[in-house]
Scaffold this motif. Structure first.
Motif, PDB file in Angstrom:
ATOM      1  N   TYR A 102      -2.794  -5.290  -9.342  1.00 56.95           N
ATOM      2  CA  TYR A 102      -1.426  -5.049  -8.889  1.00 56.95           C
ATOM      3  C   TYR A 102      -1.110  -5.887  -7.652  1.00 56.95           C
ATOM      4  N   LEU A 103      -2.003  -5.844  -6.667  1.00 58.38           N
ATOM      5  CA  LEU A 103      -1.759  -6.571  -5.417  1.00 58.38           C
ATOM      6  C   LEU A 103      -1.769  -8.084  -5.623  1.00 58.38           C
ATOM      7  N   ILE A 104      -2.647  -8.566  -6.484  1.00 60.80           N
ATOM      8  CA  ILE A 104      -2.685  -9.998  -6.774  1.00 60.80           C
ATOM      9  C   ILE A 104      -1.382 -10.437  -7.439  1.00 60.80           C
ATOM     10  N   THR A 105      -0.936  -9.669  -8.421  1.00 62.34           N
ATOM     11  CA  THR A 105       0.321  -9.985  -9.103  1.00 62.34           C
ATOM     12  C   THR A 105       1.492  -9.978  -8.130  1.00 62.34           C
ATOM     13  N   LYS A 106       1.568  -8.942  -7.310  1.00 64.20           N
ATOM     14  CA  LYS A 106       2.663  -8.842  -6.337  1.00 64.20           C
ATOM     15  C   LYS A 106       2.605  -9.972  -5.314  1.00 64.20           C
ATOM     16  N   SER A 107       1.407 -10.340  -4.876  1.00 70.52           N
ATOM     17  CA  SER A 107       1.298 -11.398  -3.861  1.00 70.52           C
ATOM     18  C   SER A 107       1.709 -12.741  -4.437  1.00 70.52           C
ATOM     19  N   LYS A 108       1.365 -12.991  -5.685  1.00 76.56           N
ATOM     20  CA  LYS A 108       1.775 -14.253  -6.317  1.00 76.56           C
ATOM     21  C   LYS A 108       3.294 -14.327  -6.418  1.00 76.56           C
ATOM     22  N   LYS A 109       3.907 -13.221  -6.812  1.00 79.46           N
ATOM     23  CA  LYS A 109       5.367 -13.191  -6.908  1.00 79.46           C
ATOM     24  C   LYS A 109       6.003 -13.366  -5.540  1.00 79.46           C
ATOM     25  N   HIS A 110       5.444 -12.707  -4.550  1.00 81.28           N
ATOM     26  CA  HIS A 110       6.028 -12.720  -3.196  1.00 81.28           C
ATOM     27  C   HIS A 110       5.844 -14.074  -2.521  1.00 81.28           C
ATOM     28  N   TYR A 111       4.643 -14.602  -2.550  1.00 82.78           N
ATOM     29  CA  TYR A 111       4.356 -15.804  -1.780  1.00 82.78           C
ATOM     30  C   TYR A 111       4.632 -17.098  -2.531  1.00 82.78           C
TER      31      TYR A 111
ATOM     32  N   ILE B  46       0.846  -1.196   0.000  1.00 79.99           N
ATOM     33  CA  ILE B  46       0.000   0.000   0.000  1.00 79.99           C
ATOM     34  C   ILE B  46       0.881   1.245   0.000  1.00 79.99           C
ATOM     35  N   TYR B  47       1.963   1.218   0.764  1.00 81.25           N
ATOM     36  CA  TYR B  47       2.886   2.356   0.835  1.00 81.25           C
ATOM     37  C   TYR B  47       3.494   2.678  -0.528  1.00 81.25           C
ATOM     38  N   LYS B  48       3.669   1.676  -1.368  1.00 78.55           N
ATOM     39  CA  LYS B  48       4.277   1.878  -2.681  1.00 78.55           C
ATOM     40  C   LYS B  48       3.318   2.527  -3.689  1.00 78.55           C
ATOM     41  N   LEU B  49       2.025   2.518  -3.394  1.00 80.47           N
ATOM     42  CA  LEU B  49       1.045   3.116  -4.288  1.00 80.47           C
ATOM     43  C   LEU B  49       1.137   4.636  -4.245  1.00 80.47           C
ATOM     44  N   ASP B  50       0.642   5.292  -5.300  1.00 81.51           N
ATOM     45  CA  ASP B  50       0.608   6.758  -5.243  1.00 81.51           C
ATOM     46  C   ASP B  50      -0.443   7.188  -4.220  1.00 81.51           C
ATOM     47  N   ALA B  51      -0.463   8.452  -3.897  1.00 86.04           N
ATOM     48  CA  ALA B  51      -1.280   8.961  -2.793  1.00 86.04           C
ATOM     49  C   ALA B  51      -2.772   8.665  -2.973  1.00 86.04           C
TER      50      ALA B  51
ATOM     51  N   THR C 257     -14.631  10.833  -9.582  1.00 90.41           N
ATOM     52  CA  THR C 257     -15.891  10.194  -9.961  1.00 90.41           C
ATOM     53  C   THR C 257     -15.944   8.749  -9.471  1.00 90.41           C
ATOM     54  N   GLU C 258     -17.171   8.235  -9.337  1.00 88.73           N
ATOM     55  CA  GLU C 258     -17.345   6.837  -8.932  1.00 88.73           C
ATOM     56  C   GLU C 258     -16.724   5.887  -9.952  1.00 88.73           C
ATOM     57  N   SER C 259     -16.881   6.199 -11.235  1.00 90.72           N
ATOM     58  CA  SER C 259     -16.314   5.313 -12.255  1.00 90.72           C
ATOM     59  C   SER C 259     -14.789   5.309 -12.181  1.00 90.72           C
ATOM     60  N   ASN C 260     -14.193   6.446 -11.868  1.00 84.66           N
ATOM     61  CA  ASN C 260     -12.742   6.512 -11.693  1.00 84.66           C
ATOM     62  C   ASN C 260     -12.318   5.655 -10.500  1.00 84.66           C
ATOM     63  N   VAL C 261     -13.106   5.701  -9.426  1.00 84.57           N
ATOM     64  CA  VAL C 261     -12.831   4.859  -8.256  1.00 84.57           C
ATOM     65  C   VAL C 261     -12.850   3.390  -8.667  1.00 84.57           C
ATOM     66  N   GLY C 262     -13.869   2.990  -9.429  1.00 85.81           N
ATOM     67  CA  GLY C 262     -13.980   1.597  -9.863  1.00 85.81           C
ATOM     68  C   GLY C 262     -12.798   1.145 -10.694  1.00 85.81           C
ATOM     69  N   VAL C 263     -12.388   1.988 -11.626  1.00 82.59           N
ATOM     70  CA  VAL C 263     -11.236   1.658 -12.476  1.00 82.59           C
ATOM     71  C   VAL C 263      -9.977   1.514 -11.626  1.00 82.59           C
ATOM     72  N   LYS C 264      -9.771   2.467 -10.731  1.00 77.26           N
ATOM     73  CA  LYS C 264      -8.581   2.441  -9.889  1.00 77.26           C
ATOM     74  C   LYS C 264      -8.579   1.215  -8.978  1.00 77.26           C
ATOM     75  N   ILE C 265      -9.734   0.855  -8.414  1.00 73.43           N
ATOM     76  CA  ILE C 265      -9.802  -0.319  -7.542  1.00 73.43           C
ATOM     77  C   ILE C 265      -9.450  -1.584  -8.318  1.00 73.43           C
TER      78      ILE C 265
ATOM     79  N   ILE D 114      -5.723  -1.594  -8.778  1.00 74.51           N
ATOM     80  CA  ILE D 114      -5.041  -1.858  -7.504  1.00 74.51           C
ATOM     81  C   ILE D 114      -5.128  -3.343  -7.164  1.00 74.51           C
ATOM     82  N   LYS D 115      -6.309  -3.922  -7.331  1.00 77.28           N
ATOM     83  CA  LYS D 115      -6.489  -5.353  -7.045  1.00 77.28           C
ATOM     84  C   LYS D 115      -5.574  -6.199  -7.928  1.00 77.28           C
TER      85      LYS D 115
END
Length: 169
Positions: free
Chosen positions: A156-165, A112-117, A142-150, A153-154
């Motif tokens: 990104y986190l899934i990819t990183k977790s697969k690499k890490h774990y 989470i810390y590595k993400l932009d603000a 906008t709500e649609s921007n929130v959806g795209v960003k989420i 992010i998901k």
């Protein structure tokens, strides 16, 4: 509003919502000194903002807005003076806490810390169960921007977790 009334509200809100503030502090600052500094900045902003609270949003939403905006400003200001590109320089700080934390939680906060603000703010709000509409309102997007960003992010986190774990990276 009298100073006594302001103090009462301040104490009540901090007592009820300090976990929210600590979560934001932890996501935006890793060293103990930085966490203390950011916490101080946030509670000062909360104190100064109490008289302007108009009950147009819930206290939780309003405190999130103040805390996230303060954390984002603080991060921008601090990055001018401190250039740590990764968490290797502060990893020992995370391990010095007397309370043993789940390694997955430590990993999540690092990512989470590595993400932009904005993405960092969206992630924290989503983890606390805010709706897309509420997140959009708090962050001014906008709500649609929130959806795209989420979704990004998901992924990104899934990819990183697969690499890490799965690969020990």
């Amino acid at each position: 509003m009298t100073e006594n009334e302001q103090h009462h509200i301040y104490e009540k809100w901090l007592g009820q919502h300090k976990a929210l503030i600590f979560k934001i502090v932890r996501a935006y600052a890793f060293s103990a000194m930085d966490q203390d500094d950011l916490f101080q900045e946030i509670i000062i902003q909360i104190w100064h903002s109490i008289p302007s609270f108009r009950h147009e949003a819930s206290v939780t939403t309003w405190l999130y807005r103040i805390s996230l905006n303060t954390a984002i400003k603080w991060t921008r200001k601090e990055r001018k003076y401190y250039h740590a590109d990764n968490l290797d320089n502060v990893q020992h700080i995370l391990q010095e806490h007397s309370i043993q934390m789940d390694e997955r939680l430590i990993w999540l906060y690092e990512e989470i810390y590595k993400l932009d603000a904005i993405d960092r703010s969206i992630t924290l709000l989503l983890l606390d169960g805010f709706s897309y509409k509420d997140i959009a309102g708090i962050l001014g997007i906008t709500e649609s921007n929130v959806g795209v960003k989420i979704n990004r992010i998901k992924k990104y986190l899934i990819t990183k977790s697969k690499k890490h774990y799965y690969h020990g990276i």
